[in-house]
Design an enzyme around this catalytic site. Structure first.
Site, mmCIF file in Angstrom:
data_model
loop_
_atom_site.group_PDB
_atom_site.id
_atom_site.type_symbol
_atom_site.label_atom_id
_atom_site.label_comp_id
_atom_site.label_asym_id
_atom_site.label_seq_id
_atom_site.Cartn_x
_atom_site.Cartn_y
_atom_site.Cartn_z
ATOM 1 N N GLY A 20 0.884 -1.070 -0.116
ATOM 2 C CA GLY A 20 0.109 0.030 0.163
ATOM 3 C C GLY A 20 0.954 1.163 0.017
ATOM 4 O O GLY A 20 0.718 2.242 -0.649
ATOM 5 N N ARG A 24 7.241 2.002 1.085
ATOM 6 C CA ARG A 24 7.588 0.343 1.174
ATOM 7 C C ARG A 24 7.907 -0.150 -0.446
ATOM 8 O O ARG A 24 8.717 -1.089 -0.308
ATOM 9 C CB ARG A 24 6.251 0.066 1.980
ATOM 10 C CG ARG A 24 6.810 -1.659 2.395
ATOM 11 C CD ARG A 24 5.561 -2.028 3.272
ATOM 12 N NE ARG A 24 5.414 -1.423 4.588
ATOM 13 C CZ ARG A 24 4.240 -1.388 5.192
ATOM 14 N NH1 ARG A 24 3.140 -1.807 4.728
ATOM 15 N NH2 ARG A 24 4.305 -0.604 6.258
ATOM 16 N N ARG A 43 1.489 10.992 -9.027
ATOM 17 C CA ARG A 43 0.792 11.286 -7.713
ATOM 18 C C ARG A 43 1.672 10.739 -6.838
ATOM 19 O O ARG A 43 1.214 10.461 -5.413
ATOM 20 C CB ARG A 43 -0.524 10.637 -7.856
ATOM 21 C CG ARG A 43 -1.561 11.329 -8.420
ATOM 22 C CD ARG A 43 -2.899 10.608 -8.540
ATOM 23 N NE ARG A 43 -3.889 11.252 -9.453
ATOM 24 C CZ ARG A 43 -4.895 12.154 -9.057
ATOM 25 N NH1 ARG A 43 -5.023 12.324 -7.815
ATOM 26 N NH2 ARG A 43 -5.612 12.656 -9.889
ATOM 27 N N ARG A 87 -0.575 -8.794 -3.149
ATOM 28 C CA ARG A 87 -0.732 -7.550 -2.164
ATOM 29 C C ARG A 87 0.325 -7.972 -1.178
ATOM 30 O O ARG A 87 0.158 -9.287 -0.550
ATOM 31 C CB ARG A 87 -2.153 -7.443 -1.729
ATOM 32 C CG ARG A 87 -1.820 -6.712 -0.445
ATOM 33 C CD ARG A 87 -3.355 -6.040 -0.114
ATOM 34 N NE ARG A 87 -3.287 -5.629 1.470
ATOM 35 C CZ ARG A 87 -2.485 -4.837 1.785
ATOM 36 N NH1 ARG A 87 -1.760 -4.182 1.334
ATOM 37 N NH2 ARG A 87 -2.695 -4.535 3.463
ATOM 38 N N GLY A 89 1.560 -6.407 2.492
ATOM 39 C CA GLY A 89 0.954 -5.405 3.444
ATOM 40 C C GLY A 89 0.966 -6.005 4.810
ATOM 41 O O GLY A 89 1.332 -7.059 5.245
ATOM 42 N N SER A 90 0.238 -5.143 5.829
ATOM 43 C CA SER A 90 0.087 -5.081 7.360
ATOM 44 C C SER A 90 -1.326 -5.545 7.339
ATOM 45 O O SER A 90 -2.030 -5.175 6.584
ATOM 46 C CB SER A 90 0.490 -3.960 8.037
ATOM 47 O OG SER A 90 -0.072 -2.946 7.619
ATOM 48 N N GLU A 162 -15.794 1.550 13.826
ATOM 49 C CA GLU A 162 -16.744 1.777 15.101
ATOM 50 C C GLU A 162 -17.835 0.978 15.244
ATOM 51 O O GLU A 162 -18.997 0.818 15.502
ATOM 52 C CB GLU A 162 -17.274 3.235 14.980
ATOM 53 C CG GLU A 162 -16.387 4.302 15.297
ATOM 54 C CD GLU A 162 -16.780 5.623 15.435
ATOM 55 O OE1 GLU A 162 -17.987 5.723 15.902
ATOM 56 O OE2 GLU A 162 -16.095 6.763 15.255
ATOM 57 N N MET A 180 -7.571 -3.737 4.303
ATOM 58 C CA MET A 180 -8.215 -3.181 3.675
ATOM 59 C C MET A 180 -8.233 -3.186 2.140
ATOM 60 O O MET A 180 -8.788 -2.097 1.281
ATOM 61 C CB MET A 180 -7.967 -1.532 3.993
ATOM 62 C CG MET A 180 -8.084 -1.171 5.256
ATOM 63 S SD MET A 180 -7.828 0.711 5.669
ATOM 64 C CE MET A 180 -9.217 1.380 4.945
ATOM 65 N N GLU A 181 -7.522 -4.131 1.564
ATOM 66 C CA GLU A 181 -7.264 -4.285 -0.084
ATOM 67 C C GLU A 181 -7.768 -5.619 -0.656
ATOM 68 O O GLU A 181 -8.111 -5.425 -1.810
ATOM 69 C CB GLU A 181 -6.131 -3.862 -0.222
ATOM 70 C CG GLU A 181 -5.729 -2.225 -0.215
ATOM 71 C CD GLU A 181 -5.176 -2.079 1.261
ATOM 72 O OE1 GLU A 181 -5.217 -0.730 1.383
ATOM 73 O OE2 GLU A 181 -4.746 -2.842 1.800
ATOM 74 N N SER A 203 0.858 -6.471 12.165
ATOM 75 C CA SER A 203 1.387 -5.333 12.988
ATOM 76 C C SER A 203 0.715 -4.861 13.937
ATOM 77 O O SER A 203 1.392 -4.142 14.824
ATOM 78 C CB SER A 203 1.354 -4.432 11.812
ATOM 79 O OG SER A 203 0.296 -3.643 11.527
ATOM 80 N N ASP A 204 -0.612 -5.164 14.212
ATOM 81 C CA ASP A 204 -1.042 -4.839 15.534
ATOM 82 C C ASP A 204 -2.285 -5.986 15.859
ATOM 83 O O ASP A 204 -2.406 -7.054 14.900
ATOM 84 C CB ASP A 204 -1.702 -3.632 15.314
ATOM 85 C CG ASP A 204 -2.746 -3.558 14.204
ATOM 86 O OD1 ASP A 204 -3.862 -3.622 14.453
ATOM 87 O OD2 ASP A 204 -2.047 -3.128 13.154
ATOM 88 N N ARG A 218 8.161 -2.888 11.776
ATOM 89 C CA ARG A 218 7.584 -3.238 10.454
ATOM 90 C C ARG A 218 8.557 -3.451 9.684
ATOM 91 O O ARG A 218 8.424 -4.581 9.102
ATOM 92 C CB ARG A 218 6.762 -2.133 10.216
ATOM 93 C CG ARG A 218 5.364 -2.225 11.134
ATOM 94 C CD ARG A 218 4.473 -1.038 10.847
ATOM 95 N NE ARG A 218 3.367 -0.663 11.924
ATOM 96 C CZ ARG A 218 2.087 -0.473 11.391
ATOM 97 N NH1 ARG A 218 1.725 -0.524 10.118
ATOM 98 N NH2 ARG A 218 1.012 -0.217 12.267
#
Length: 235
Positions: A20, A24, A43, A87, A89-90, A162, A180-181, A203-204, A218
């Site tokens: 992402g 990285r 971008r 992908r 990622g974390s 939430e 998220m992907e 990572s968490d 990380r």
């Protein structure tokens, strides 16, 4: 050259790793690829192409969230001929048995909504990884003696969630982790007949609430994830 990727024809390899974070992507390219060349900086979403053990590889940032990844994956597949997209990622663990720095291989990816929902409409499509990539990644992780978990994950469309009630139900139903992907990546891979996989580093932790990894931790932990993805791509 496309709207979001400034690479010229031939600049993009058929195998693409998609972190992402564009920084990285830069770190992974400079660390793991031979002779990496910058092929995209539109971008600020950096992309690099080099070789790994003689195989051409592109590492292209995808941004955060499914809408951003969908832009890059669509253009990589449709305009540049990408055939394998992984992908890297974390993720946040959702099961107590999973520890920080463990690797999660996403067999399936559940979601509430994706950019493709307008096409799928009322169909509850089940996005899944390419089995060949999944099996190869699992074997690569075993060779490296990396603690690895294979199963379903959740691709969220918000970062600041939430819905503790929803998280509780996903934990109850065995969902391994949240990111998220991946769900949109898997849907696009199915649509265009290409291979896709998500290789994730924890990572968490949403259950134990262990302190998340620092930025330095990380980076040190993500090396295993990148090498597992590369080995799986060229198994």
């Amino acid at each position: 050259m496309t709207i979001h990727i400034g690479a010229k024809p031939g600049d993009i390899a058929e195998t693409v790793l998609m972190p992402g974070d564009p920084l990285r992507a830069k770190w992974a390219a400079e660390t793991f690829l031979d002779a990496p060349e910058l092929v995209n900086e539109v971008r600020g979403m950096l992309g690099f192409t080099g070789t790994w053990r003689g195989n051409r590889v592109t590492i292209q940032g995808s941004g955060m969230g499914m809408p951003s990844l969908s832009i890059y994956a669509n253009e990589l597949i449709r305009e540049y001929g990408a055939k394998t997209l992984i992908r890297v990622g974390s993720c946040g663990a959702m099961q107590e048995k999973i520890a920080l720095r463990d690797v999660v291989l996403a067999m399936t990816a559940t979601s509430i909504s994706t950019p493709s929902v307008g096409i799928l409409r009322d169909l509850n499509f089940a996005p899944a990884a390419d089995y060949g990539l999944l099996a190869a990644a699992h074997a690569a992780a075993a060779r490296r003696d990396v603690a690895t978990h294979v199963g379903g994950i959740y691709s969220a469309d918000v970062f600041y969630d939430e819905r503790p009630d929803l998280n509780e139900q996903m934990t109850r139903h065995g969902v391994l982790a949240v990111e998220m992907e991946a769900a949109e990546l898997y849907i696009l891979a199915a649509r265009y007949g290409v291979r896709a996989l998500a290789v994730l580093t924890v990572s968490d932790h949403l259950v134990t609430e262990a302190p998340p990894l620092t930025s330095q931790e990380r980076e040190q932990s993500f090396g295993d994830m990148i090498e597992i993805a590369l080995e799986a791509a060229f198994a």
